[in-house]
Write a protein that holds these residues in place. Structure first.
Motif: not given
Length: 312
Positions: A159-166, A191-198, A228-234
């Motif tokens: 949960v903490n890691v996911i919240d850290e990357i937004g 559909g494609d949804v952005t989820l928080t850590g929890s 994908r989130k990390i890769m999108s930042e580049k």
């Protein structure tokens, strides 16, 4: 006298600098020791004690110098008295730098396997018997793999890691969206949804909808969302602080430098092919009851071939 005073002054400055350097090294060394003191090391096969509380990882020759494999183990700590110490998910994360492809393979906990020192039992029991070392040794023996590195993380820390990357973006089916709206997530849509850590944790933990194969699919989708989130930042410059944070949330036998170099290599890969699978694959297993346990008896050779084709 003037030269002597100058020389003495330089000597004092040198001693101060040396003291500061030693202090920094001492602090850093203490931090590193605290971080790595409980990690599971790699030893020759004849040094492995399968009955140890923390089984060592048996050394395996790398099958292909261009393929790097890491076992990701997720543990669920909601109820420490229930299924204590057992891994809730096991995923092989692989990167083939020659073929520009990454692979995630989920291993089903109910797979019937031979476990050194314990006979035949569920794959999921290996973590309780001897920790991540016994899990890795069993996977290597069963599927002909060369895993030597691991990362373990509790779902609470995920949960903490996911919240850290937004947050992470995952695909939610209509059935899943309806279930989540009725169970504490009223705004979730299909559909494609952005989820928080929890929210991502609730998705990965979902045991109500579908089989255990569906649950591992949801876990892989969360992992892909992080990737994908990390890769999108580049952004290579932002990578090290993120890794430094993440290593405080996990246990691993990899150094920060190793993780950083591997992540940098993946991030710099153009047209990276991403694929995922589950072992055993469809059509290669039979549900049976073995010594009172509901397990999956598998076609080992068919699954070995599937894994080899995906990784190499």
């Amino acid at each position: 006298m003037k030269f002597f005073r100058k020389h003495k002054k330089r000597k004092i400055v040198g001693i101060i600098i040396l003291a500061v350097v030693l202090l920094i090294v001492g602090i850093y060394g203490s931090i590193v020791w605290m971080f790595y003191k409980d990690t599971v090391g790699v030893v020759s096969k004849d040094e492995v004690d399968p009955k140890a509380e923390k089984v060592k990882i048996a050394e395996e020759d790398q099958k292909d110098k261009d393929v790097f494999n890491v076992l990701l183990v997720g543990t669920d700590s909601r109820d420490p008295n229930s299924d204590k110490g057992r891994s809730d998910s096991m995923m092989l994360v692989s990167f083939n730098k020659k073929q520009n492809k990454s692979t995630v393979i989920s291993f089903m906990r109910d797979t019937l396997v031979d476990i050194d020192g314990y006979g035949r039992s569920r794959l999921g029991h290996t973590y309780a018997y001897g920790g991540v070392g016994l899990t890795i040794n069993t996977l290597n023996q069963t599927y002909g793999l060369d895993i030597q590195n691991y990362v373990t993380i509790s779902f609470d820390n995920l949960v903490n890691v996911i919240d850290e990357i937004g947050g992470v973006e995952v695909y939610i089916s209509e059935e899943e969206a309806e279930y989540y709206r009725k169970n504490g997530m009223p705004d979730i849509v299909a559909g494609d949804v952005t989820l928080t850590g929890s929210q991502a944790l609730a998705h990965a933990r979902n045991r109500t909808l579908g089989s255990d194969f569906e649950r591992t699919r949801r876990q892989r989708s969360v992992m892909y969302g992080i990737y994908r989130k990390i890769m999108s930042e580049k952004d290579i410059s932002a990578l090290l602080p993120l890794i430094n944070y993440c290593v405080t949330q996990v246990e691993t036998n990899m150094s920060v430098t190793e993780i950083y170099n591997m992540a940098k290599e993946v991030l710099s890969t153009e047209d990276l092919k991403m694929q995922q699978a589950c072992a055993p694959q469809d059509g290669t297993y039979t549900p049976i009851v073995y010594e009172g346990m509901d397990v999956l008896e598998i076609d080992v050779d068919a699954n070995k071939k599937m894994i080899e084709d995906l990784l190499y």
